[in-house]
Design an enzyme around this catalytic site. Structure first.
Site, PDB file in Angstrom:
ATOM      1  N   PRO A   2      41.444 -15.634  62.635  1.00 59.56           N
ATOM      2  CA  PRO A   2      41.765 -16.759  61.756  1.00 59.56           C
ATOM      3  C   PRO A   2      41.883 -16.354  60.290  1.00 59.56           C
ATOM      4  CG  PRO A   2      39.486 -16.865  62.467  1.00 59.56           C
ATOM      5  CD  PRO A   2      40.077 -15.657  63.102  1.00 59.56           C
ATOM      6  N   GLU A   3      42.957 -16.769  59.671  1.00 62.73           N
ATOM      7  CA  GLU A   3      43.114 -16.644  58.230  1.00 62.73           C
ATOM      8  C   GLU A   3      43.165 -18.064  57.662  1.00 62.73           C
ATOM      9  OE1 GLU A   3      46.205 -13.923  57.138  1.00 62.73           O
ATOM     10  OE2 GLU A   3      45.687 -12.523  58.716  1.00 62.73           O
ATOM     11  N   LYS A  55      38.770 -18.893  54.344  1.00 63.65           N
ATOM     12  CA  LYS A  55      38.901 -18.878  55.797  1.00 63.65           C
ATOM     13  C   LYS A  55      37.705 -19.540  56.471  1.00 63.65           C
ATOM     14  CE  LYS A  55      41.011 -14.345  55.304  1.00 63.65           C
ATOM     15  NZ  LYS A  55      40.824 -12.905  55.477  1.00 63.65           N
ATOM     16  N   ARG A 106      33.280 -11.765  69.708  1.00 66.35           N
ATOM     17  CA  ARG A 106      32.727 -10.518  69.184  1.00 66.35           C
ATOM     18  C   ARG A 106      31.509 -10.700  68.284  1.00 66.35           C
ATOM     19  NH1 ARG A 106      37.861  -7.245  67.399  1.00 66.35           N
ATOM     20  NH2 ARG A 106      36.336  -6.344  66.027  1.00 66.35           N
ATOM     21  N   ARG A 253      44.034  -0.574  56.880  1.00 63.15           N
ATOM     22  CA  ARG A 253      44.537  -1.693  57.681  1.00 63.15           C
ATOM     23  C   ARG A 253      45.990  -1.463  58.092  1.00 63.15           C
ATOM     24  NH1 ARG A 253      40.255  -2.286  58.268  1.00 63.15           N
ATOM     25  NH2 ARG A 253      38.793  -3.926  57.771  1.00 63.15           N
TER      26      ARG A 253
END
Length: 263
Positions: A2-3, A55, A106, A253
């Site tokens: 999710p952003e 977020k 996670r 990234r």
DNA sequence: GCTGTTGTTGAAGC
DNA sequence: AGCTTCAACAACAG
């Protein structure tokens, strides 16, 4: 993952599901995700506001607030609507409406209960956000100016700009026609302005597409990637020029951009 | 079984 | 000091 756009869609969903309802009880599936005051403190309190800070989704109750940091795999769901695996914490409502819970495969995310008004301490230092208002070129430049790094790496620092993740950064840079590895100091005023517009459009496209959905899907779960111009599209032809989408590691990234039209 | 993801932070490095 | 880079967190796919 999710952003800002996914967090906004979840915020809207939770508001529809639970705004005004009173907490009857809290189910803790994984005490390790809990921070701050005990979640039991929320029992008996009415949900007065559902906010998004970057977020993070913030449930504002009468005297306390639950700050939900979703990190990589966190998601706010209705328990009983079919997606309730790995429920870490869930709130039951006094009127019997479906409980609202946080799932997080996670377990990198967490839920922090604080006194109402002290949300900022749990959220952490957060720069101005690129949506719903468009960040001006001046505002963006002011936030990123002190960085010596590549513009994309600086965009991912929450203290400089809030809510921007890997996808929004890649897509916003593509929309602005800016190469992700350009040093922050090399951007001219027009580029900063274009970046503000690009970040806004990257966020707004997802929010518009997801609309009023009840179960947001992440890219990792097969969310339709047609909306992305470059993210995870290595080797494909650019939509805007004859270039090809390239991938490289930048600041640790994965980074995608069009070598043809991003300068 | 090891590597690579992925957001964020705090520690280490320059 | 101030900035950048990297390890760690956790779980899973490849």
């Amino acid at each position: 993952m999710p952003e800002l756009p996914e967090a906004e869609v979840m915020r809207r969903a939770v508001a529809r599901w639970a705004l005004g309802r009173e907490v009857a009880g809290v189910e803790v599936g994984d005490p390790a995700v809990l921070r701050g005051l005990g979640v039991e403190a929320l029992v008996g309190q009415r949900l007065e506001a559902v906010e998004r800070w970057g977020k993070q989704v913030v449930l504002g109750f009468e005297a306390h607030a639950a700050v939900i940091h979703l990190r990589m795999t966190g998601k706010v769901i209705r328990v009983g609507a079919g997606e309730e695996r790995s429920v870490r914490v869930a709130w039951r409502w006094a009127d019997g409406a479906l409980p609202v819970g946080v799932i997080d495969r996670r377990r990198l995310g967490h839920v922090t209960v604080v006194r109402r008004g002290e949300e900022a301490g749990a959220v952490g230092e957060l720069g101005p956000e690129p949506w719903p208002g468009v960040l001006s070129g001046e505002a963006l430049a002011a936030q990123l100016r002190s960085a010596r790094s590549a513009v994309k790496a600086a965009l991912l620092e929450p203290r400089r700009v809030g809510g921007v993740g890997n996808i929004v950064a890649c897509e916003g840079l593509w929309r602005a026609g800016i190469a992700p590895h350009r040093p922050v100091g090399s951007l001219e005023p027009e580029a900063w302005a274009a970046l503000g517009e690009g970040l806004w459009a990257a966020c707004d496209a997802v929010i518009t597409a997801e609309g009023e959905t009840e179960e947001i899907r992440f890219v990792s779960e097969g969310a339709p990637p047609e909306g992305f111009a470059v993210y995870a599209r290595e080797g494909e032809r650019c939509r805007r020029c004859e270039g090809v989408v390239t991938r490289a590691q930048l600041g640790g990234r994965g980074t995608w951009w069009c070598a043809g039209c991003q300068r």
